[in-house]
Motif scaffolding. Structure first.
Motif: not given
Length: 74
Positions: A67-74
């Motif tokens: 979930v955190a990685l998805e948020a970083k992808q923008g």
């Protein structure tokens, strides 16, 4: 280095004034939004009976990272 975190919104009211160690040893229902029924489900299905075990469970940890990685992808 001292760190302060306001956990009032993340914890059930009864646990807001407890120490970190007490919270980690508490049942998952110490977290806001979880109930004793959730405690039973987590214990019966995953062997999770404390906040510490919930937070260190590898499956929940991987899901949190995704979930955190998805948020970083923008």
């Amino acid at each position: 280095m001292a760190v302060q975190v306001d956990l009032a919104k993340a914890l059930d009211k009864a646990w807001e004034d407890k120490s970190l160690s007490e919270i980690l040893d508490a049942p998952p229902s110490a977290l806001a939004g979880l109930t004793p029924a959730h405690d039973a489900i987590l214990k019966d299905n995953f062997g999770i009976d404390t906040v510490r075990k919930l937070g260190s469970n590898k499956f929940f940890a991987v899901a949190g990272v995704l979930v955190a990685l998805e948020a970083k992808q923008g």
